[in-house]
Motif scaffolding. Structure first.
Motif, PDB file in Angstrom:
ATOM      1  N   VAL A  49     -46.251  28.076  26.813  1.00 26.32           N
ATOM      2  CA  VAL A  49     -45.567  28.406  28.065  1.00 26.32           C
ATOM      3  C   VAL A  49     -46.421  29.368  28.890  1.00 26.32           C
ATOM      4  O   VAL A  49     -46.554  29.209  30.108  1.00 26.32           O
ATOM      5  CB  VAL A  49     -44.166  29.002  27.778  1.00 26.32           C
ATOM      6  N   SER A  50     -47.027  30.347  28.222  1.00 27.35           N
ATOM      7  CA  SER A  50     -47.883  31.281  28.970  1.00 27.35           C
ATOM      8  C   SER A  50     -49.121  30.567  29.504  1.00 27.35           C
ATOM      9  O   SER A  50     -49.563  30.836  30.626  1.00 27.35           O
ATOM     10  CB  SER A  50     -48.271  32.479  28.112  1.00 27.35           C
ATOM     11  N   LEU A  52     -49.215  27.444  30.374  1.00 24.51           N
ATOM     12  CA  LEU A  52     -48.717  26.646  31.497  1.00 24.51           C
ATOM     13  C   LEU A  52     -48.557  27.513  32.745  1.00 24.51           C
ATOM     14  O   LEU A  52     -48.925  27.097  33.846  1.00 24.51           O
ATOM     15  CB  LEU A  52     -47.390  25.986  31.130  1.00 24.51           C
ATOM     16  N   ASP A  53     -48.020  28.724  32.567  1.00 25.37           N
ATOM     17  CA  ASP A  53     -47.873  29.632  33.710  1.00 25.37           C
ATOM     18  C   ASP A  53     -49.229  29.980  34.312  1.00 25.37           C
ATOM     19  O   ASP A  53     -49.390  30.004  35.538  1.00 25.37           O
ATOM     20  CB  ASP A  53     -47.143  30.908  33.290  1.00 25.37           C
ATOM     21  N   GLU A  54     -50.224  30.246  33.458  1.00 23.17           N
ATOM     22  CA  GLU A  54     -51.574  30.548  33.946  1.00 23.17           C
ATOM     23  C   GLU A  54     -52.154  29.351  34.696  1.00 23.17           C
ATOM     24  O   GLU A  54     -52.770  29.508  35.758  1.00 23.17           O
ATOM     25  CB  GLU A  54     -52.487  30.926  32.790  1.00 23.17           C
ATOM     26  N   ARG A  56     -50.511  26.979  36.220  1.00 21.65           N
ATOM     27  CA  ARG A  56     -49.816  26.820  37.497  1.00 21.65           C
ATOM     28  C   ARG A  56     -50.320  27.832  38.521  1.00 21.65           C
ATOM     29  O   ARG A  56     -50.492  27.503  39.694  1.00 21.65           O
ATOM     30  CB  ARG A  56     -48.308  26.995  37.310  1.00 21.65           C
ATOM     31  N   ALA A  57     -50.556  29.063  38.058  1.00 24.16           N
ATOM     32  CA  ALA A  57     -51.063  30.095  38.975  1.00 24.16           C
ATOM     33  C   ALA A  57     -52.448  29.704  39.491  1.00 24.16           C
ATOM     34  O   ALA A  57     -52.734  29.820  40.692  1.00 24.16           O
ATOM     35  CB  ALA A  57     -51.112  31.447  38.269  1.00 24.16           C
ATOM     36  N   ASP A  60     -52.089  26.879  42.012  1.00 22.84           N
ATOM     37  CA  ASP A  60     -51.648  27.383  43.317  1.00 22.84           C
ATOM     38  C   ASP A  60     -52.792  28.080  44.042  1.00 22.84           C
ATOM     39  O   ASP A  60     -52.953  27.924  45.257  1.00 22.84           O
ATOM     40  CB  ASP A  60     -50.468  28.338  43.148  1.00 22.84           C
TER      41      ASP A  60
END
Length: 112
Positions: A49-50, A52-54, A56-57, A60
């Motif tokens: 999950v972390s 995936l967040d990285e 996505r960041a 973006d």
């Protein structure tokens, strides 16, 4: 008199209580192992999950970078188009001036 209970001792067979205790220990060990696997799976999921967040960041960030570069490219394309149009107009004017100069040169001049 129960023959099973009497023969269990001299044959070396476990009693039902001993079998239940052994089965209970096996189940406890299996539950402990499953809890360890569950903890590891939860940690792995948290890591994913972390990640995936990285990702996505970063996506973006790169999307913003590409939008900025896209707008710069559009401005450059417009500038190229304007310069091309200006060059075409200048070439036409230069050709017209050459024609006028050539016409003036080709006319015979009379000396008075």
């Amino acid at each position: 008199m129960n023959l099973d209970e009497d023969t269990c001792e001299w044959l070396g067979l476990p009693s039902p209580l001993e079998m239940y205790q052994q089965h209970c220990l096996l189940l406890e060990n299996e539950i402990h192992e499953l809890n360890l696997l569950l903890s590891k799976a939860r940690a792995d999921i948290f890591g994913l999950v972390s990640m995936l967040d990285e990702a996505r960041a970063k996506k973006d960030e790169f999307a913003g970078y590409l939008r900025q570069r896209g707008s710069e490219a559009a401005a450059m394309r417009k500038q190229i188009s304007d310069l091309t149009s200006s060059a075409i107009v200048s070439k036409r004017e230069a050709d017209n001036l050459r024609l006028i100069v050539n016409e003036l040169r080709s006319r015979p001049t009379t000396i008075v």
